[in-house]
Design a protein around this motif. Sequence first.
Motif, short mmCIF file in Angstrom:
data_model
loop_
_atom_site.label_atom_id
_atom_site.label_comp_id
_atom_site.label_asym_id
_atom_site.label_seq_id
_atom_site.Cartn_x
_atom_site.Cartn_y
_atom_site.Cartn_z
N ILE A 2 0.92 -1.12 0.35
CA ILE A 2 0.26 0.47 0.30
C ILE A 2 0.81 1.53 0.17
O ILE A 2 1.84 1.62 1.32
N ASN A 3 0.76 2.28 -1.25
CA ASN A 3 1.52 3.06 -1.14
C ASN A 3 0.82 4.11 -0.49
O ASN A 3 -0.06 4.90 -0.45
N LEU A 25 -5.78 2.77 -2.26
CA LEU A 25 -5.53 0.86 -1.52
C LEU A 25 -5.89 -0.17 -3.38
O LEU A 25 -6.26 0.29 -3.75
N PRO A 26 -4.86 -1.51 -3.22
CA PRO A 26 -5.41 -1.71 -4.71
C PRO A 26 -6.37 -2.91 -4.61
O PRO A 26 -7.07 -2.39 -4.15
N LYS A 27 -7.34 -2.37 -5.78
CA LYS A 27 -8.43 -3.04 -6.04
C LYS A 27 -8.55 -4.20 -5.08
O LYS A 27 -7.80 -5.26 -4.93
N GLU A 41 -5.36 9.69 11.78
CA GLU A 41 -4.75 10.36 13.08
C GLU A 41 -2.75 9.90 12.74
O GLU A 41 -2.42 11.18 13.20
N GLU A 42 -2.64 9.16 12.39
CA GLU A 42 -1.00 9.35 12.51
C GLU A 42 -0.85 10.22 11.38
O GLU A 42 0.75 10.73 11.43
N PHE A 257 5.85 13.73 -0.78
CA PHE A 257 6.93 12.48 -1.28
C PHE A 257 5.84 11.12 -0.73
O PHE A 257 4.45 11.43 -0.51
N LYS A 258 6.56 9.92 -1.38
CA LYS A 258 5.60 8.99 -1.04
C LYS A 258 6.35 8.21 -0.08
O LYS A 258 7.56 8.03 -0.15
N GLY A 259 5.65 7.28 -0.28
CA GLY A 259 5.52 5.77 0.81
C GLY A 259 5.46 4.66 0.90
O GLY A 259 4.40 4.15 -0.14
N GLU A 260 5.18 3.63 2.01
CA GLU A 260 4.93 2.89 1.74
C GLU A 260 4.26 2.07 3.57
O GLU A 260 5.71 1.86 4.27
N LEU A 261 3.35 1.96 2.83
CA LEU A 261 3.07 1.11 4.06
C LEU A 261 3.34 -0.34 4.85
O LEU A 261 3.18 -1.15 4.15
N TYR A 262 4.16 -0.57 6.00
CA TYR A 262 4.47 -1.65 6.64
C TYR A 262 2.38 -2.67 6.85
O TYR A 262 1.69 -1.30 7.58
N GLU A 263 2.88 -3.81 6.62
CA GLU A 263 1.12 -4.38 6.89
C GLU A 263 1.58 -5.54 8.02
O GLU A 263 2.81 -6.09 7.60
#
Length: 263
Positions: A2-3, A25-27, A41-42, A257-263
Motif C-alpha cells: 500500500i502506497n 488501496l489496491p483493488k 490520525e497518524e 513525498f511517497k512511502g510504503e505502509l507496512y502491514e
Amino acid sequence: MINIFQVDAFADKQFSGNPAGVCILPKAHAQTDAWMQSLAEEMNLPETAFAEEMDREQYSLRWFTPTTEVKLCGHATLATAHILWSEGIISDGQAIRFATKSGELKVVRSESLISLDFPQQPSSECKEPIGLEMALGCDILNTYKTGEDILVEVKNEEAVRSIAPYIQQLELLDAEYVIVTARGDSVDFVSRVFSPNVGISEDPVTGSTHCSLAPFWAERLNKTQMNALQLSKRGGALQVELVGDRVSIAGHATTVFKGELYE
C-alpha cells in the motif's frame, strides 16, 4: 503493498497550499473504517484520502481528518487525482470519476491545472449565533447557514486576514466549518476557514467550502468565473466557475513525498 503520499493541494510549490495524505488501496483490498481513521490520525494532516479502484478510471473515495470522517473534501480529492495521474495509474487526458458519500465527483486536468466538478451548496441568511462575533474578534456584516456550516461576511480583505479567533469559543458553535469571507483586493473574493469541531483549528485551503462561496459571490458580483484566495498562513489560490447547479473548483498540486505502509 500500500502506497502513501503527501501532496500539497491548491499550490504550485511545496510547503504551501493544503497538505493531504493520499492512500491508494489496491483493488479488492478494502480496509476497515477504524484502520483508515487510525492512519489519518497518524498522518496528522487536515485530511487523508483513501482511494480504492472499482473499475477502469473509477475509484471509491473517502476522506478522514485526524478525528473524524467528512462527507466532502476538495483539496484531498484534488491531491488524489494528482497522484493517480502523476504516478501513471490513470492515463494523461483521461477524466477520473470518484464514487463518494456526496455522489459521483468528476475530475479533469488541463496541463497542470486540475478541475473538480462539485455540487453547489446554497446559503441563506440566518440569525447571528450567540458568541460568534466574540469568538472571531471582528465586526460581522451578515451571517448565513450553508449546509452544516456558518458563512460569515465581513467588510474587507484586511478584516479576513487579521482575524485571530478564540478556537475554544468556536468549538461551542453548532457548525462543522466557520467560513469567513469578503471581497478581495486583487481577486474576486477571499476567505478563511476554521473547523475545530472536525479536528482542524484552521484549514489552510478548503475546496469544499467554495461550493458555497462560489454561488454566494457569483450573485453579488454578477459573474460566474472568479478567482479566489484563502488567506491562511500557507495560503492557496483557486479558480471557480458556476456550471448549471455544479461548481468547477480548479488549482494545482505538488507531491511532497511517497512511502510504503507496512502491514
